[in-house]
Design a protein around this motif. Structure first.
Motif, short mmCIF file in Angstrom:
data_model
loop_
_atom_site.label_atom_id
_atom_site.label_comp_id
_atom_site.label_asym_id
_atom_site.label_seq_id
_atom_site.Cartn_x
_atom_site.Cartn_y
_atom_site.Cartn_z
N PRO A 101 0.88 -0.90 0.34
CA PRO A 101 0.00 0.03 0.50
C PRO A 101 1.15 1.30 0.23
CG PRO A 101 -0.01 -1.27 2.26
CD PRO A 101 0.65 -2.34 1.26
N LYS A 102 2.26 0.96 0.36
CA LYS A 102 2.99 2.24 0.78
C LYS A 102 4.11 2.04 0.08
CE LYS A 102 4.95 5.94 3.45
NZ LYS A 102 5.01 5.96 4.48
N GLY A 103 4.87 3.03 -1.09
CA GLY A 103 6.03 2.41 -1.46
C GLY A 103 6.32 3.06 -3.65
N MET A 104 7.52 2.17 -3.68
CA MET A 104 8.07 3.12 -4.73
C MET A 104 9.02 2.74 -5.79
SD MET A 104 10.62 6.67 -4.22
CE MET A 104 11.69 5.85 -3.42
N VAL A 105 8.50 2.82 -7.26
CA VAL A 105 9.66 2.30 -7.55
C VAL A 105 10.67 3.95 -8.64
CG1 VAL A 105 8.00 0.84 -8.67
CG2 VAL A 105 7.78 2.66 -9.41
N ALA A 202 6.38 7.48 -6.38
CA ALA A 202 6.14 7.10 -5.18
C ALA A 202 4.50 6.72 -4.87
CB ALA A 202 6.73 8.00 -3.91
N TRP A 203 3.79 5.94 -3.73
CA TRP A 203 2.45 6.19 -3.99
C TRP A 203 2.33 5.82 -2.08
CZ3 TRP A 203 4.83 2.39 -6.56
CH2 TRP A 203 5.73 1.03 -5.45
N ASP A 204 1.12 6.66 -1.90
CA ASP A 204 0.48 5.69 -0.36
C ASP A 204 -0.46 6.02 -0.85
OD1 ASP A 204 0.04 5.55 1.95
OD2 ASP A 204 1.18 7.45 2.84
N PHE A 205 -1.33 4.17 -0.68
CA PHE A 205 -2.68 4.61 -0.41
C PHE A 205 -3.20 3.98 0.94
CE2 PHE A 205 -1.60 3.20 -4.68
CZ PHE A 205 -2.55 3.69 -5.55
N SER A 206 -2.50 4.02 2.18
CA SER A 206 -2.51 3.57 3.69
C SER A 206 -2.91 4.59 3.64
CB SER A 206 -1.62 2.57 3.96
OG SER A 206 -0.66 3.73 4.32
N ALA A 207 -2.47 6.18 3.36
CA ALA A 207 -3.13 6.81 4.62
C ALA A 207 -4.50 7.85 4.09
CB ALA A 207 -2.43 8.26 3.41
N PRO A 208 -5.12 8.15 5.22
CA PRO A 208 -6.73 8.53 4.84
C PRO A 208 -6.53 9.24 3.72
CG PRO A 208 -6.22 9.00 6.84
CD PRO A 208 -4.67 8.69 5.85
N LEU A 212 -0.42 10.02 -5.00
CA LEU A 212 0.75 9.88 -5.44
C LEU A 212 1.77 11.07 -5.98
CD1 LEU A 212 -1.58 8.28 -8.28
CD2 LEU A 212 -0.02 7.06 -6.72
N ALA A 213 3.78 10.96 -6.66
CA ALA A 213 4.03 12.05 -6.47
C ALA A 213 4.86 11.52 -7.64
CB ALA A 213 5.18 12.28 -4.99
N TRP A 214 5.59 11.82 -8.35
CA TRP A 214 6.29 11.86 -9.60
C TRP A 214 7.48 13.00 -9.44
CZ3 TRP A 214 1.51 12.29 -9.45
CH2 TRP A 214 0.33 11.23 -10.53
N TYR A 215 9.29 12.08 -9.54
CA TYR A 215 9.88 12.75 -9.20
C TYR A 215 11.34 12.29 -9.78
CZ TYR A 215 8.62 12.46 -4.02
OH TYR A 215 8.04 12.82 -2.57
N LEU A 216 12.32 13.36 -10.40
CA LEU A 216 13.06 13.03 -11.91
C LEU A 216 14.09 13.30 -11.02
CD1 LEU A 216 14.17 12.50 -14.88
CD2 LEU A 216 13.69 15.33 -14.27
N LYS A 217 15.51 12.16 -11.26
CA LYS A 217 17.10 13.42 -11.06
C LYS A 217 17.36 12.82 -12.39
CE LYS A 217 20.55 12.06 -8.33
NZ LYS A 217 21.33 11.81 -7.31
N GLY A 218 17.95 13.77 -13.06
CA GLY A 218 18.34 14.05 -15.07
C GLY A 218 19.59 13.82 -14.47
#
Length: 319
Positions: A101-105, A202-208, A212-218
């Motif tokens: 329910p919470k994680g990141m790729v 990144a996602w967090d479906f466990s929170a009330p 989702l959040a998107w990140y970049l490191k060029g």
């Protein structure tokens, strides 16, 4: 996989905290044969266009190849004529977010267009869809959940404008004609799709209130940037209202309706089945148009795919 609606705010993530050990998903990816013609694309997908290479043969490489003009889908003339073969890999049946329910790729990828200055029509994509929507199965998606349970686009690039990319969410009723989407276009200084950039979701479906959040490191950057963060609404799954101002940007004009339409909480419903990863290299279609020259030999290279259970900030990874 549509055109962008708006530009999102950007935040530099500079702090470096404790390192979180990743789980590599490289061996959970498999090549597929099939078609994905919902966007008027000009390719069929063949496992022969996918290989492993590099010194340790770990990287996945998807390559566009020319083919004799023929039906994109055998026995279905309405699907159009295709002139290319290309590569598709995914983790369907092998890994998904269902138990997390919470994680990141984090994915490190680059696009190569040898000898082609203008690669109009090339469409590299890193994305996720729920297990209820099997890969390369658009003909049955109306009954398998697309886009009812949501599509999450981590990064999609234009061959014609390789100095930027786009993130997106697709959601709505059970057909493409009734779907809505929301997206953010990003083109930072010195960015190029040809570099080995790192893209994170990144996602967090466990929170009330799930988000989702998107990140970049060029490849030329020293810090992660948060490209977009989207809070998901908390209405009941499947509900639909004509006007929902409390959701802010979480609605879009449905193509089949003149009214603003909001589809509620589809991504939590998708998480119940789990989202799996997809990387594909499309040609033509509605995103970047038809090729202006031969795109055979173009490639997308996937150097690593790492999964971080319970971690949602890439600055904590040490990458």
């Amino acid at each position: 996989m549509h055109n962008p609606l708006f530009i999102g705010a950007l935040f530099v993530i500079s702090e470096t905290l404790a390192y979180a050990a990743p789980v590599s998903l490289m061996e959970q990816l498999v090549a597929r044969d099939g078609y994905h013609q919902g966007n008027r694309e000009l390719e069929v997908y063949r496992s022969g266009c996918v290989e492993r290479n590099g010194a340790d043969e770990r990287s996945w490489v998807l390559t566009v190849q020319s083919m004799a003009r023929g039906q994109c889908v055998e026995g279905d003339a309405s699907a159009g004529q295709c002139t290319y073969m290309s590569g598709w890999i995914d983790s369907y049946g092998r890994w998904s977010t269902r138990d997390y329910p919470k994680g990141m790729v984090i994915i490190r990828a680059s696009v190569i267009t040898p000898g082609v200055a203008n690669a109009t029509g090339l469409w590299p994509a890193l994305w996720m869809q729920p297990n209820s929507s099997p890969p390369l199965d658009l003909a049955r998606n109306a009954t398998h959940g697309w886009p009812t349970n949501g599509e999450i686009d981590i990064a999609e690039g234009w061959g014609s404008h390789q100095d930027k990319y786009v993130t997106a969410l697709h959601y709505g009723a059970g057909s493409a004609a009734q779907s809505s989407y929301i997206s953010t276009e990003y083109g930072p200084l010195n960015f190029s799709l040809s570099d080995a950039n790192q893209y994170a979701l990144a996602w967090d479906f466990s929170a009330p209130v799930a988000h989702l959040a998107w990140y970049l490191k060029g490849a030329k950057d020293s810090a992660w940037v948060r490209v977009k963060e989207q809070t998901l609404n908390s209405l009941a799954p499947g509900s639909k209202v004509v006007d929902c101002p409390e959701l802010g940007a979480w609605f879009a004009r449905a193509p089949a309706s003149p009214a603003r339409t909001c589809y509620a909480n589809v991504f939590k419903a998708g998480q119940a089945s789990g989202y799996y990863l997809i990387a594909n290299l499309a040609v033509g279609g509605t995103f970047d148009g038809s090729p202006e020259r031969d795109l055979a030999g173009s490639q997308m290279k996937i150097e690593r795919v790492d999964f971080y259970p319970a971690e949602t900030n890439p600055s904590n990874t040490g990458l």
